[in-house]
Each structure stands twice: as C-alpha cells, then as structure tokens.
Design a protein around this motif. Sequence first.
Motif, PDB file in Angstrom:
ATOM      1  N   GLU A 102       2.971   3.795  10.745  1.00  0.00           N
ATOM      2  CA  GLU A 102       3.766   3.336   9.603  1.00  0.00           C
ATOM      3  C   GLU A 102       4.040   4.465   8.628  1.00  0.00           C
ATOM      4  OE1 GLU A 102       0.904   0.364   8.732  1.00  0.00           O
ATOM      5  OE2 GLU A 102      -0.287   1.619   7.426  1.00  0.00           O
ATOM      6  N   ASN A 103       4.888   4.172   7.637  1.00  0.00           N
ATOM      7  CA  ASN A 103       5.087   5.166   6.563  1.00  0.00           C
ATOM      8  C   ASN A 103       4.143   4.836   5.417  1.00  0.00           C
ATOM      9  OD1 ASN A 103       6.443   2.803   5.931  1.00  0.00           O
ATOM     10  ND2 ASN A 103       8.137   3.826   4.887  1.00  0.00           N
ATOM     11  N   TRP A 104       3.740   5.859   4.704  1.00  0.00           N
ATOM     12  CA  TRP A 104       2.780   5.652   3.596  1.00  0.00           C
ATOM     13  C   TRP A 104       3.528   5.213   2.362  1.00  0.00           C
ATOM     14  CZ3 TRP A 104      -1.882   4.493   2.486  1.00  0.00           C
ATOM     15  CH2 TRP A 104      -2.407   4.744   1.224  1.00  0.00           C
ATOM     16  N   LEU A 105       3.160   4.034   1.846  1.00  0.00           N
ATOM     17  CA  LEU A 105       3.886   3.481   0.698  1.00  0.00           C
ATOM     18  C   LEU A 105       3.080   3.589  -0.590  1.00  0.00           C
ATOM     19  CD1 LEU A 105       5.381   0.316   2.392  1.00  0.00           C
ATOM     20  CD2 LEU A 105       6.585   2.384   1.699  1.00  0.00           C
ATOM     21  N   GLY A 106       1.944   4.247  -0.523  1.00  0.00           N
ATOM     22  CA  GLY A 106       1.138   4.389  -1.730  1.00  0.00           C
ATOM     23  C   GLY A 106       0.193   3.220  -1.923  1.00  0.00           C
ATOM     24  N   GLU A 107      -0.582   3.307  -2.987  1.00  0.00           N
ATOM     25  CA  GLU A 107      -1.592   2.286  -3.239  1.00  0.00           C
ATOM     26  C   GLU A 107      -0.994   1.088  -3.957  1.00  0.00           C
ATOM     27  OE1 GLU A 107      -5.804   3.703  -4.196  1.00  0.00           O
ATOM     28  OE2 GLU A 107      -4.510   5.242  -5.078  1.00  0.00           O
ATOM     29  N   ASN A 108      -1.600  -0.056  -3.793  1.00  0.00           N
ATOM     30  CA  ASN A 108      -1.303  -1.219  -4.636  1.00  0.00           C
ATOM     31  C   ASN A 108      -2.564  -2.072  -4.738  1.00  0.00           C
ATOM     32  OD1 ASN A 108      -1.484  -2.639  -2.221  1.00  0.00           O
ATOM     33  ND2 ASN A 108       0.739  -2.702  -1.934  1.00  0.00           N
ATOM     34  N   ALA A 109      -2.388  -3.291  -5.232  1.00  0.00           N
ATOM     35  CA  ALA A 109      -3.575  -4.130  -5.459  1.00  0.00           C
ATOM     36  C   ALA A 109      -4.328  -4.396  -4.158  1.00  0.00           C
ATOM     37  CB  ALA A 109      -3.148  -5.453  -6.105  1.00  0.00           C
ATOM     38  N   LEU A 110      -3.607  -4.326  -3.050  1.00  0.00           N
ATOM     39  CA  LEU A 110      -4.236  -4.627  -1.763  1.00  0.00           C
ATOM     40  C   LEU A 110      -4.737  -3.350  -1.086  1.00  0.00           C
ATOM     41  CD1 LEU A 110      -4.711  -6.758   0.519  1.00  0.00           C
ATOM     42  CD2 LEU A 110      -2.461  -6.091   1.392  1.00  0.00           C
ATOM     43  N   THR A 111      -3.839  -2.351  -1.015  1.00  0.00           N
ATOM     44  CA  THR A 111      -4.154  -1.120  -0.295  1.00  0.00           C
ATOM     45  C   THR A 111      -4.749  -0.099  -1.261  1.00  0.00           C
ATOM     46  OG1 THR A 111      -2.156  -1.599   0.946  1.00  0.00           O
ATOM     47  CG2 THR A 111      -3.181   0.555   1.313  1.00  0.00           C
ATOM     48  N   GLN A 112      -5.903   0.427  -0.894  1.00  0.00           N
ATOM     49  CA  GLN A 112      -6.560   1.379  -1.791  1.00  0.00           C
ATOM     50  C   GLN A 112      -7.020   2.598  -1.012  1.00  0.00           C
ATOM     51  OE1 GLN A 112      -9.618  -1.319  -2.764  1.00  0.00           O
ATOM     52  NE2 GLN A 112      -8.381  -2.468  -4.240  1.00  0.00           N
ATOM     53  N   LEU A 113      -6.723   3.780  -1.569  1.00  0.00           N
ATOM     54  CA  LEU A 113      -7.215   5.010  -0.938  1.00  0.00           C
ATOM     55  C   LEU A 113      -8.720   5.078  -1.135  1.00  0.00           C
ATOM     56  CD1 LEU A 113      -4.646   7.827  -1.788  1.00  0.00           C
ATOM     57  CD2 LEU A 113      -5.392   7.099   0.485  1.00  0.00           C
ATOM     58  N   ARG A 114      -9.424   5.407  -0.090  1.00  0.00           N
ATOM     59  CA  ARG A 114     -10.869   5.560  -0.219  1.00  0.00           C
ATOM     60  C   ARG A 114     -11.231   7.012  -0.458  1.00  0.00           C
ATOM     61  NH1 ARG A 114     -13.177   1.154   2.563  1.00  0.00           N
ATOM     62  NH2 ARG A 114     -12.278  -0.622   1.483  1.00  0.00           N
ATOM     63  N   GLU A 115     -10.466   7.878   0.193  1.00  0.00           N
ATOM     64  CA  GLU A 115     -10.749   9.309   0.089  1.00  0.00           C
ATOM     65  C   GLU A 115      -9.420  10.026   0.125  1.00  0.00           C
ATOM     66  OE1 GLU A 115     -14.192  11.388   2.443  1.00  0.00           O
ATOM     67  OE2 GLU A 115     -13.618   9.532   3.485  1.00  0.00           O
ATOM     68  N   GLY A 116      -9.347  11.212  -0.434  1.00  0.00           N
ATOM     69  CA  GLY A 116      -8.171  12.088  -0.303  1.00  0.00           C
ATOM     70  C   GLY A 116      -6.944  11.548  -0.996  1.00  0.00           C
ATOM     71  N   ARG A 117      -5.789  11.830  -0.399  1.00  0.00           N
ATOM     72  CA  ARG A 117      -4.496  11.502  -1.012  1.00  0.00           C
ATOM     73  C   ARG A 117      -3.550  11.058   0.083  1.00  0.00           C
ATOM     74  NH1 ARG A 117      -1.381  15.659   0.762  1.00  0.00           N
ATOM     75  NH2 ARG A 117      -2.521  17.534   1.405  1.00  0.00           N
ATOM     76  N   GLY A 118      -2.337  10.663  -0.315  1.00  0.00           N
ATOM     77  CA  GLY A 118      -1.325  10.254   0.647  1.00  0.00           C
ATOM     78  C   GLY A 118      -0.697  11.464   1.314  1.00  0.00           C
ATOM     79  N   PRO A 119       0.003  11.276   2.457  1.00  0.00           N
ATOM     80  CA  PRO A 119       0.621  12.409   3.154  1.00  0.00           C
ATOM     81  C   PRO A 119       1.864  12.895   2.407  1.00  0.00           C
ATOM     82  CG  PRO A 119       1.191  10.348   4.239  1.00  0.00           C
ATOM     83  CD  PRO A 119       0.252   9.996   3.132  1.00  0.00           C
ATOM     84  N   THR A 120       1.998  14.213   2.290  1.00  0.00           N
ATOM     85  CA  THR A 120       3.185  14.762   1.641  1.00  0.00           C
ATOM     86  C   THR A 120       3.938  15.671   2.605  1.00  0.00           C
ATOM     87  OG1 THR A 120       1.766  16.473   0.720  1.00  0.00           O
ATOM     88  CG2 THR A 120       2.328  14.638  -0.722  1.00  0.00           C
TER      89      THR A 120
END
Lengths: 251, 846
Positions: B125-143
């Motif tokens: 999938e494509n990374w859509l960033g964090e929201n109330a449901l999806t949370q980064l545990r470590e690191g950052r999104g792909p750039t």
Amino acid sequence: MTASDPVAARADDVWKVYGSGEAEVIALRGVSVTFQRGVFTAIMGPSGSGKSTLMHCLAGLDSVTRGEVRIGETTVTGLGDAGLTRLRRDKVGFIFQQFNLLPTLSAKENILLPLAIAGRKPDDAWFDTVIRTVGLQDRLEHRPAQLSGGQQQRVACARALVARPEVIFADEPTGNLDSRSGADVLGFLRDSVRQHGQTIVMVTHDPVAASYADRVIFLADGAVVDELHDPSPDMVLDRMKKLDAPAEVER
Amino acid sequence: MLRATLKSLLARKVRLLLSGLAVVLGVMFVAGSFVLTDTLSRSFDSIFSDAYSQTDVTVAGKPKVEVSELDGESVPAPVPASAVDTVAALPGVAQARGMVAADGATLIGSNGKAVGSFGPPQLGENWLGENALTQLREGRGPTADDEIVINKGLAEAGKVAVGDRVGVLTLDAKQRTFTIVGTFGYSGDRDSLGGVNEIAFTDPVAQQLMLGRTGLFTSIDVKGTDGTDPATLKERVAAALGADYNVRTGEEAAADDAQGLKDGLGFFNNILLGFAGIALFVGIFLIINTFSIVVAQRTRELALLRAVGASRRQVIGSVLTEAVVIGVVASVIGTAAGIGVGALLANLAARFADGLSLAGIGVPPVALIASFAVGLIVTIVAAVTPALRASRIPPIAAMQDVATPDRPLTKITTLGAIVSAAAGALLGIGLYADGGLMLVAGGVLLAFVGVALLTPVLSRPVVGLLGRLFSWSVPGKLGRLNSGRNPRRTAITAAALMVGIALVTGVGVIASSAKTSIAGSIDSMDAQLIIQGTQTGPRPPTFDPTVVERAKAVPGVRDAVGVASDLAKVDGEQQFVTSVTDAAVIPAIYGSTAVAGDITRQGPDQAIVNAETATERGWAVGSVLTVQLTRGEEHRYTVSGIAPTDKSIGEIMLPAAAMADFAQPTLSLGFVRLDEGTPVASVQPQVEALVADNPLVSVIDQATFTQQQSDMLDQVLVMIQILLALAILIAVLGIVNTLALSVMERTRELGLLRAIGLGRAATMRMITVEAVVISVFGALLGVVVGGGLGAAVVRALRDQGFTDLTLPWSTIGIYLAVAALVGCVAAILPSIRAARLNVLGAIAHE
C-alpha cells in the motif's frame, strides 16, 4: 357389570392348541367352567395339566383356539389389543409368583400403579381398608428391595385389590414364600372374598394353599377332571395323588 | 405412569449415560461450530469497522470481473488520480486521498525466507500517515522510493527491524530491496489488523508495484467536513463521478467486506456441521442399541405394566419419554460443552491470527435451536424402533419367561436389500448422471442404513469366521459364541463403527487414486523440470515471463512454456482462464491430440478450451467467446481447438497477449523440456539461477512435483480423518455400551462360569474377544463399503483425470489393526466389571 349377575367369569368349551403338525400340543381340550361372583377358586393339576394355560386364557393374556371366554358381561374371545388392554385395566387383577413389583417405585406407588395407568383417582377409604387388610400401614414408603418376600407379595395383593377388579387371577402366589408368609397372604385373599365379595381364581400346586379356597377344580391333560367344595388339605392331596398316579405309570 | 417412567429412568441412569454421551458429543460439535463461527464473524466485523473508522465515504472502481467469495476476491478497476481531484473539490469534503492497497506484497525475512500468511491478505500500500487508528511505533514514514514502513506484526514475524535492508516481492514478481524506516501498529496496542501483513511504500512505488503503473489508486478515502452526513456525501460523490465507480459509506464498506469473510465462515461452518451430522448419525446407532437392550432387560417390568392395564400407546409413550429426557439432558450438557469448545477454538484462532481481538463469545440463537433440535430429534428417532418393540411385549411375559425365539432376519434383510438398492440408484444418478453432491451424499447415507440393515445376516458367517481366530482357548470360544448370539445387537454396534471407517476408507481410496493418477500424468509429461511457487498466502507466487525465455537459452533445454491464470467473465459467467506463453508446446508436453480443431497453434484472437468445458457450455470449434478479464476491455475469441480434459492447461486457454490484462500478469507455472539424453541434474541449477531472486519460486523435477501434489492430498486426508475421529469415538463408546449392558444382562451366566472355575483373567479375555470380534467386524464392513464407495467415485471421475484406481492397502491394514486395538480398549471397563462379579451374588441375581 351387575351385582345380580352371579357369574364373574366363564369358559365355554375352550380349546388351546400350540404349534401345528408334529409339534402340535393340545393344552386345553374343551374346558367349560364357571366362576361364581364372590368365590375363591383354586385350579390344581400336575405339571403340564394346562392349569396355567387355562388361567392365561381366562385373563385374556392368551388367545383361545376354539370356544369362548367371558369376564362379567365382556366376551374376551375376539377382543383386539385395545379391548384387552381395557379389560386388564378395568376388570382384571393379577398376582404373580415373582411378585413383579417395579423396583424403582415405593410400595404405595406400586399399589396405586394400575389406577395411575388408568388415570383414575384412588378411593381413599377403600385404599385404607386394603392397606389395613394386608397390614402394610407402616411400609408404604419402602422400596420393594427393602421388603421381605411376604411383604412384597402383600404389596402385590394390595395392588390387585385396590382397583376392585371383577376377577383377580393369582398365579402360584405362595410359590416363592415360606409357609408362614404364604399363610398370611392366603389368609387375607380369603378374607377379601368373604368380607368384600372379591372373586379370586388361583392357580397352585400346593394342597395347603388350595385348601384356603372355597372350591378346587382339578385339571389333567387339558381337561377338568374333578371338583371339590370347601376342601381340607388332606382331601386335596388325596385327589392330587390319584391324578398323579397315571402320569407316574406312563413314565 | 410418567412418574413410573421417570423413576425407572433415574434408576438406570448409568446404563443410559453412554447413549446420552453420544448425543452430548454430537450436540457439542454442532453448538461448538456455531459459537466458533459466530464469534469469529463478529470479531471480523469489528476489524472492518475499525479499518473504515476513519472513512466517511470510500470510492473504488467497479471490478470488471465479479468473483464469487469462495474463489477469491474481485479486483476493482483502478481509480485515476484525476478522480481524486474531482472528489477533493466537492463541497463538504474535508479530505480526499488516493489509496493504494492490494494483496500480494511479500516480505523476505531476515532468514531469507518469505514471510507467509495463512488466510489474511499481504497488502502492499501507499503510506498515508498516522491517524487515530494507525500509529507509528518506531521511525518515520517513507519519503524516498527505496523506503518502506511495515506493520509491527510483520516486523516480528520476519525478525526485521528499522534500518534493515529487506527484500520485497510484489505483483511484478521481481524481488526489490528496501530500507525499513518505520514500523506501525493500530490503536489498542494491536500489531496488525486481524493478522494482515502490510508493507507501505511511497505513492509512486506503491502504484507501480501494486497496480502496474503510476497515477492510479485502488480507492479514494473521503473524509467529510464536520457535520456532513456520510450518506449525503456519498450521493454527492457518486453524482460527480458517474456510474463507473462504486461509492460506499465507510459503514457500508465495512459491512460489505466483512460479508465476504462471513460467507467463507458460513461455508466452513457447514463443513463442520456436516461432520457433526455424521457423528450424530453414528450416535443414532448407539442409542437404538442401548434402548433395545434396556427394553429387552425390562421385559418383565414392561409386561407387568401391560398386565395391570397399560395400553401399547402408554408403553411407547413411556420409552419415548425416556428418550426425551435423555435428549434434553444431553442437549443441555452438549450445548454447554459446545459453547466451551467453541470459545476455546476461537481463542486459539485469535492467538494464531495475531491481532484478531475477539468480539466476546457469542451464542447465537440458531446455535441453541439447532443443538436442542438435533439432540432431541436424534434421540427420539433412535428410540422409536425400541419403543415399538417394547409395546409388542405381551403381558403374559410378566408371568413366565417368554422364550424370545430368534426373530427371523428375513424382513430386516429384505428391507436392507431394498434400501441398499435405492442407495445404489441414488449414487448412480448422483455420480454418473451428474445428479449433484446432495444426491451422492443422500446415496451414501442410505447405503449406510442399507448395509446396517443387512449387517445382522452378514454377522453370522463373518463373526463366526473372525471368531475362529480366537477359538483356540475356552474363553476365546465363549467370546466368539457370545458375539454371535445376538446378531442384531452385534450388527448395530459394528455398523456404527462401519460408518466412520467407511468414510475414511472411501476418502482414502479417492486420495490414493488421485495420487497415482497425478503421478501417472506427471510421469507421462514430457517436461523434466517444473517452475512453481510455494504458496504462502492467498495468491500463488508468480515469476516473470522472461524467466521462460531465458530458460529456453540454457544449453540442453529444448523448449519451455509458462502459464498464468486468472478468473474471468466468459459469456457472462465466471470462469478460470489461463494464458500460455507458447500454446504449441502444451500438446508436445502432454503428448495430446485435439478432440476437435487444432490445439498446436493459437492465433491472437483464438481460444483453446478443454472438452469438458466445451460440452458443459455448448461450445464447438468456431464458437465466439466474449471474455472480460480483470483489466482492459471485453475481447472476443474464437474457439480454435478443443483439448482432451485431462491433458489441457485450464478450462480456457487464451493467447499469450491476454496475460497483460490478468490480475497478476506473471506466470504461476512453468514447464521445461530438455533435449533427449540431457541429464536433469545438469540443467536444473542453471534454471534455478533464473528464479534465484524469488525465494517463493523453485525449480523442481518430476519426482518432487509428484511428491508435493501428494503431500497436499495427504494434508486434506489428515484433516478429514481428524474430523471423522469423533464419529469413530462415538462408535467405540457404542462397543463399550453394548458390552457393558451385555455383561449386566449375563450376570447370572457369568456367575455360573466363575463358579465352575473360569478365572478372572479368562473372564476378561472372553469379554475382550467379544469386543475385538465386533470391532474388527465393523471395521471390515467399513473397509468394504468405503472401498466400494471410493471406487465408485473414482470411476465416475475417470474423465476428470482419475485414470487409476488404487486401494490404500497399508492404510486399510492400519484401520483394521486399530479396530482390533479399539476392541481391546472398549473391553477394559466391561471386562473388569465382569471379573469383579461376586460369584454368589451373581448366581442369585434375578
């Protein structure tokens, strides 16, 4: 049933044949006998004389090959299963050699079983009378296994009496009892005839038991051969010996 | 009367315990299946409503091919970026984002092996960033284009961490390397949503790898401005985009997506219920036997009831009342146990699919209704015959031991023959005249009843013969005679075991025939190497078509061909289609000749179909088929050849060019033909090198290929055996029950034997012999009936490639040995009981 009718049960020229061809056995050969209301009758005879067969046929437990059986005003011969069931339920009572009590029911429940099956309410006064007659007042809640043989047979007698049937058929009721218990049972069978007008037909091979009856019918080879009224044990024994003799010779 | 019935029931509760146990087990199975599937289904509900919790409206392209749920998932048509802009510009839309999410992204773990999943998809999938449901545990999104984030559950399964360079396989079938820059999870400390593996790329990479080109999305995720009703927003979006799009509110989408899984679970539930049905069917035998024996033992009691005036109907009523009471009690216990088992299994499933949080154990009303209905019906149906028999006891039996002569078996045998014949007819129609599965199942069921009715007649000679094996000792001889003295009782007990054994044997015959047939057809193929993926997820792994071209260049290789497959809509109906790189090679590999037309050549607009499909759909050479593939427009193909069914690749073979419009435009299977005399071992490594970048795809020789196919069949076989184990267990309970009741019945006789000097051990041996004779008899019947049924099915499927009929002799031998063992085990308790009899008490026993 009318009180005026003096006959409780009768057999007219009753034949009973088992098997056919070579295996044919004639158990009854044209037996005609009448049982008066309020009479205690004993049927006697050596083994194989047909006494049990006669009783089974009279009670509608077995069909007859020829002839007619009546109980009260009911013609037993030719009745279907439903008719026979009604007959057993309303007009006939049984006392067995093996007592045949339901082991899971208490004495009282066993006594009331026929009424329960028929869906009838027991007559309390009569129930008390019967219980007193057989002397089971303080044994009513016991299970058959907790009772002696004599007591069990008294329960069985009470079971037969409580429904006030037209006829009670007793099949060797004292066969499994010691002489004292047997005497007790025979005693109140006789009492119930004398005091309450009950009709009883008893099959036995014991002359002492037969002597309690008002009348003894002797069977041999499937036919009525003799009859005694108000017998004593000795009289009965005497007749039996005569009946047995030819059989001994044959062997 | 009721009171007498209940009291007598209570007094014999131990005797009826085992027959009740059969119902308990069956009902437990029924209730357990319902509870399990209901709980899982509601848990999935919550997953999907979670997944769409941040979505007001979702937009997807309408799929070109609607795929039924059991065959997989429909692939929606992609959404162009322009549509995202159109939606974003609508009033009431706070945010519209193009989403890419497609099944088929596989991570190569730190051990170099692909991380598989059993059931849940593996989303790229494509990374859509964090929201109330999806949370980064470590690191950052792909750039950057070589960066990915993956869900925490996947990171743990693959033993990889942020900063690692990892390989990823996607739909284009080439392994690419990415750097993990972050891991994410979901609210509630979940490491995945229901066990789904997710790999998120930057937009263009996700589009390229998962959808085939940039500028496309799978769906548009629309968030409305505060106070905008999703339903209104949906109308507005639908109006703006037109009919080519499937616009749903988040709630609708969640319900739709969950429905797919629910349908699958429903199917699974039906399978479980089928096996529960078999167990209960066997239970019926056990209950019939118990009631018959108990009625026989109560002859005097029932005759007394008749003598004191009970009617036949009252006696029937009394036996049926017992059945109802047992049925109710067993249903209550069975349902309770079933709820427990269902909950346990649901918990296991949740643990297995990490991240599936259970919605709480649910007992749907249908579970209770079905359990009680089934428990009661089974018990009552089973009690009818014994009740009728009870009502036929003459009252005179109260006075004398009515000699019960061996009732002649003519009637039951005639009935058995008629039922068996009817079963044969049903099976014949079902198997050979395409009457359908229900007819076959009905035929099998009837066959069991028919054989069970014939069993008493068979039992005399067979039991006699079996018993001879043990007749060398006195206890053995007595045991043999005992098992033969009541043919009906022995027969029913054995028949119960027959059902389970027959089913496993039947399936075994089909499986072993399938194995030899497959081995035979693989053997006869002129393709020495096979390129094939090991399936680890819902979609088969694939490889690039160039692999086949490069394989052809390997010295010693004569020819190579690759096959891609997909579901398509052909003349409006869903159909499996294949596309082959070079149609001419297929007949050469199979050594097949055309049934009609030409199968050695294929033009760009021609289709080759197999004979069965052609007959089914009424196609002939020259028929024109309208084919809609997952992508692209409808295309018309003319049937140019009809291939023999067992020597063809798929139902409809399309030309190589069609592959581009498949859901996965890559190959799932490849065949390599070698020059004559070239040793396989010399070529294999070079072909292997061609797919070395894909750990899911391997190059195997014919023997390995055959082995893989038969391993798969073995797995199915083991599953079926496990599910049938309950039916067999119930049959074993039946043996225990029959023996226990027989021992009770023969108390006096056993006492006599003991009194005249039969030792304890010998008594136990006598009972054991009886048990073993019964169980082996049942197993023999089962093996014969099952072998017959299996052979019938195999013969009926001859046209579908079942060329060989093979009987699994070793398995059959094992079943018979196990049956003997089972007999010994079943005899343990009854024989101990018999050995412990107090000799004096037993003789005096009334």
